[in-house]
Design a protein around this motif. Structure first.
Motif, PDB file in Angstrom:
ATOM      1  N   PHE A 184      -3.941   9.085   0.638  1.00 44.17           N
ATOM      2  CA  PHE A 184      -2.828   8.729  -0.242  1.00 44.17           C
ATOM      3  C   PHE A 184      -3.211   7.574  -1.158  1.00 44.17           C
ATOM      4  O   PHE A 184      -2.843   7.552  -2.325  1.00 44.17           O
ATOM      5  CB  PHE A 184      -1.584   8.382   0.568  1.00 44.17           C
ATOM      6  CG  PHE A 184      -0.802   9.574   1.067  1.00 44.17           C
ATOM      7  CD1 PHE A 184      -1.379  10.828   1.230  1.00 44.17           C
ATOM      8  CD2 PHE A 184       0.536   9.440   1.381  1.00 44.17           C
ATOM      9  CE1 PHE A 184      -0.650  11.907   1.702  1.00 44.17           C
ATOM     10  CE2 PHE A 184       1.286  10.513   1.841  1.00 44.17           C
ATOM     11  CZ  PHE A 184       0.693  11.744   1.999  1.00 44.17           C
ATOM     12  N   HIS A 185      -3.948   6.601  -0.633  1.00 41.78           N
ATOM     13  CA  HIS A 185      -4.415   5.476  -1.447  1.00 41.78           C
ATOM     14  C   HIS A 185      -5.287   5.996  -2.595  1.00 41.78           C
ATOM     15  O   HIS A 185      -5.098   5.614  -3.753  1.00 41.78           O
ATOM     16  CB  HIS A 185      -5.204   4.495  -0.571  1.00 41.78           C
ATOM     17  CG  HIS A 185      -5.861   3.394  -1.331  1.00 41.78           C
ATOM     18  ND1 HIS A 185      -5.288   2.155  -1.487  1.00 41.78           N
ATOM     19  CD2 HIS A 185      -7.043   3.343  -1.992  1.00 41.78           C
ATOM     20  CE1 HIS A 185      -6.088   1.385  -2.210  1.00 41.78           C
ATOM     21  NE2 HIS A 185      -7.168   2.087  -2.535  1.00 41.78           N
ATOM     22  N   SER A 238       1.708  -3.062  -0.003  1.00 47.83           N
ATOM     23  CA  SER A 238       1.371  -1.849  -0.744  1.00 47.83           C
ATOM     24  C   SER A 238       0.251  -1.082  -0.055  1.00 47.83           C
ATOM     25  O   SER A 238      -0.707  -1.670   0.443  1.00 47.83           O
ATOM     26  CB  SER A 238       0.929  -2.215  -2.167  1.00 47.83           C
ATOM     27  OG  SER A 238       0.562  -1.048  -2.874  1.00 47.83           O
ATOM     28  N   ILE A 239       0.374   0.231  -0.083  1.00 49.65           N
ATOM     29  CA  ILE A 239      -0.699   1.110   0.360  1.00 49.65           C
ATOM     30  C   ILE A 239      -1.891   0.991  -0.602  1.00 49.65           C
ATOM     31  O   ILE A 239      -3.008   1.344  -0.276  1.00 49.65           O
ATOM     32  CB  ILE A 239      -0.186   2.570   0.449  1.00 49.65           C
ATOM     33  CG1 ILE A 239      -1.098   3.434   1.311  1.00 49.65           C
ATOM     34  CG2 ILE A 239      -0.009   3.171  -0.932  1.00 49.65           C
ATOM     35  CD1 ILE A 239      -0.524   4.817   1.584  1.00 49.65           C
ATOM     36  N   MET A 240      -1.639   0.400  -1.763  1.00 48.21           N
ATOM     37  CA  MET A 240      -2.667   0.265  -2.790  1.00 48.21           C
ATOM     38  C   MET A 240      -3.440  -1.048  -2.687  1.00 48.21           C
ATOM     39  O   MET A 240      -4.149  -1.426  -3.600  1.00 48.21           O
ATOM     40  CB  MET A 240      -2.044   0.410  -4.187  1.00 48.21           C
ATOM     41  CG  MET A 240      -1.460   1.786  -4.475  1.00 48.21           C
ATOM     42  SD  MET A 240      -2.597   3.158  -4.170  1.00 48.21           S
ATOM     43  CE  MET A 240      -3.890   2.802  -5.338  1.00 48.21           C
ATOM     44  N   ARG A 241      -3.378  -1.718  -1.564  1.00 43.90           N
ATOM     45  CA  ARG A 241      -4.162  -2.940  -1.390  1.00 43.90           C
ATOM     46  C   ARG A 241      -5.644  -2.585  -1.390  1.00 43.90           C
ATOM     47  O   ARG A 241      -6.042  -1.472  -1.049  1.00 43.90           O
ATOM     48  CB  ARG A 241      -3.737  -3.703  -0.147  1.00 43.90           C
ATOM     49  CG  ARG A 241      -3.783  -2.935   1.179  1.00 43.90           C
ATOM     50  CD  ARG A 241      -5.102  -2.765   1.643  1.00 43.90           C
ATOM     51  NE  ARG A 241      -5.316  -2.163   2.933  1.00 43.90           N
ATOM     52  CZ  ARG A 241      -6.449  -1.558   3.192  1.00 43.90           C
ATOM     53  NH1 ARG A 241      -7.362  -1.413   2.271  1.00 43.90           N
ATOM     54  NH2 ARG A 241      -6.674  -1.066   4.375  1.00 43.90           N
ATOM     55  N   SER A 242      -6.485  -3.535  -1.768  1.00 37.04           N
ATOM     56  CA  SER A 242      -7.909  -3.239  -1.972  1.00 37.04           C
ATOM     57  C   SER A 242      -8.726  -3.208  -0.687  1.00 37.04           C
ATOM     58  O   SER A 242      -9.760  -2.567  -0.631  1.00 37.04           O
ATOM     59  CB  SER A 242      -8.534  -4.269  -2.916  1.00 37.04           C
ATOM     60  OG  SER A 242      -8.589  -5.534  -2.274  1.00 37.04           O
ATOM     61  N   HIS A 295      -4.825   6.221  -6.875  1.00 31.89           N
ATOM     62  CA  HIS A 295      -5.702   5.910  -8.006  1.00 31.89           C
ATOM     63  C   HIS A 295      -5.876   7.133  -8.902  1.00 31.89           C
ATOM     64  O   HIS A 295      -5.629   7.073 -10.099  1.00 31.89           O
ATOM     65  CB  HIS A 295      -7.099   5.491  -7.519  1.00 31.89           C
ATOM     66  CG  HIS A 295      -7.175   4.164  -6.855  1.00 31.89           C
ATOM     67  ND1 HIS A 295      -6.638   3.014  -7.387  1.00 31.89           N
ATOM     68  CD2 HIS A 295      -7.766   3.802  -5.686  1.00 31.89           C
ATOM     69  CE1 HIS A 295      -6.882   2.008  -6.581  1.00 31.89           C
ATOM     70  NE2 HIS A 295      -7.564   2.446  -5.534  1.00 31.89           N
ATOM     71  N   CYS A 296      -6.337   8.246  -8.294  1.00 30.99           N
ATOM     72  CA  CYS A 296      -6.767   9.420  -9.067  1.00 30.99           C
ATOM     73  C   CYS A 296      -5.638  10.184  -9.741  1.00 30.99           C
ATOM     74  O   CYS A 296      -5.861  10.817 -10.767  1.00 30.99           O
ATOM     75  CB  CYS A 296      -7.554  10.379  -8.168  1.00 30.99           C
ATOM     76  SG  CYS A 296      -9.290   9.961  -8.005  1.00 30.99           S
ATOM     77  N   ASP A 344       7.558   4.757  -0.440  1.00 29.01           N
ATOM     78  CA  ASP A 344       8.508   4.428  -1.507  1.00 29.01           C
ATOM     79  C   ASP A 344       7.815   3.574  -2.562  1.00 29.01           C
ATOM     80  O   ASP A 344       7.986   3.785  -3.761  1.00 29.01           O
ATOM     81  CB  ASP A 344       9.720   3.677  -0.952  1.00 29.01           C
ATOM     82  CG  ASP A 344      10.653   4.551  -0.135  1.00 29.01           C
ATOM     83  OD1 ASP A 344      10.529   5.798  -0.192  1.00 29.01           O
ATOM     84  OD2 ASP A 344      11.508   3.977   0.580  1.00 29.01           O
ATOM     85  N   GLU A 345       7.028   2.606  -2.110  1.00 29.50           N
ATOM     86  CA  GLU A 345       6.309   1.733  -3.045  1.00 29.50           C
ATOM     87  C   GLU A 345       5.221   2.509  -3.779  1.00 29.50           C
ATOM     88  O   GLU A 345       5.051   2.355  -4.986  1.00 29.50           O
ATOM     89  CB  GLU A 345       5.695   0.546  -2.285  1.00 29.50           C
ATOM     90  CG  GLU A 345       5.121  -0.530  -3.169  1.00 29.50           C
ATOM     91  CD  GLU A 345       3.691  -0.285  -3.632  1.00 29.50           C
ATOM     92  OE1 GLU A 345       3.289  -0.876  -4.645  1.00 29.50           O
ATOM     93  OE2 GLU A 345       2.970   0.506  -2.976  1.00 29.50           O
ATOM     94  N   LEU A 346       4.501   3.382  -3.067  1.00 24.02           N
ATOM     95  CA  LEU A 346       3.423   4.165  -3.682  1.00 24.02           C
ATOM     96  C   LEU A 346       3.942   4.993  -4.845  1.00 24.02           C
ATOM     97  O   LEU A 346       3.330   5.033  -5.912  1.00 24.02           O
ATOM     98  CB  LEU A 346       2.766   5.077  -2.642  1.00 24.02           C
ATOM     99  CG  LEU A 346       1.714   6.057  -3.168  1.00 24.02           C
ATOM    100  CD1 LEU A 346       0.505   5.302  -3.727  1.00 24.02           C
ATOM    101  CD2 LEU A 346       1.281   7.017  -2.063  1.00 24.02           C
TER     102      LEU A 346
END
Length: 185
Positions: A124-125, A148-152, A129-130, A171-173
């Motif tokens: 999902f992360h 965030s699931i989008m943390r590095s 991005h993609c 929800d945040e994603l």
């Protein structure tokens, strides 16, 4: 007696007509269902079969949040391969156009050692991005938990992705406020 036979004949005729209509209608409905099932695409071209369930789930979770996603049409590919970089569990490589689509690579060692929830998190992360063009977000709560699931993964926040926090992270994603933020950096 003639009247009784005539009414009986009419009744039998009516029943036969009704049965015929029901049969024809039922067959048409079944044919439509069969056609719909047969025409539904299975899998994702250029994506390893083991990843399909996560691609399906990503589309479903987006839909549940009012976001329309079609990963087949986006032509994103996906593979499980060794990633030589230390501490990198997945990668999104941006391509340009149909001949060179965006590609997700999941580290094979991670894949072999991870459970369902960890695999979902990384896929999902990378789809964040993609497909969503999401950048990394290092925001934390007061306890240092990643928001965030989008943390590095290079920051100091702690992941808390579990069955209890999953909905919050998703929800945040799929929050459209952050879509395409990768291009604003």
């Amino acid at each position: 007696m003639k009247i009784y036979r005539k009414n009986l004949s009419n009744s039998v005729f009516s029943v036969v007509i009704i049965l015929f209509i029901i049969t024809v209608t039922a067959c048409q409905e079944n044919e439509e269902v069969v056609e719909e099932i047969e025409s539904r695409e299975v899998g994702y071209p250029g994506v390893e079969e083991e990843l399909w369930v996560y691609f399906d789930r990503f589309e479903e979770e987006a839909f549940n949040r009012g976001v329309s996603i079609n990963l087949r049409a986006a032509n994103i590919t996906g593979q499980i391969n060794e990633i030589d970089e230390s501490r990198v569990l997945g990668q999104c490589s941006f391509g340009f156009g149909r001949a060179n689509p965006n590609r997700i690579t999941i580290d094979e060692t991670f894949w072999d050692r991870s459970g369902e929830r960890g695999r979902e998190f990384v896929i999902f992360h990378e789809l964040g991005h993609c497909f969503l063009n999401r950048a990394h977000r290092e925001d934390t709560d007061r306890r240092g938990v990643c928001l965030s699931i989008m943390r590095s993964g290079t920051g100091t926040c702690r992941d808390s992705y579990s069955q209890f926090t999953r909905a919050q992270y998703l929800d945040e994603l799929f929050n459209t406020e952050f879509t395409n933020d990768i291009f604003s950096q």
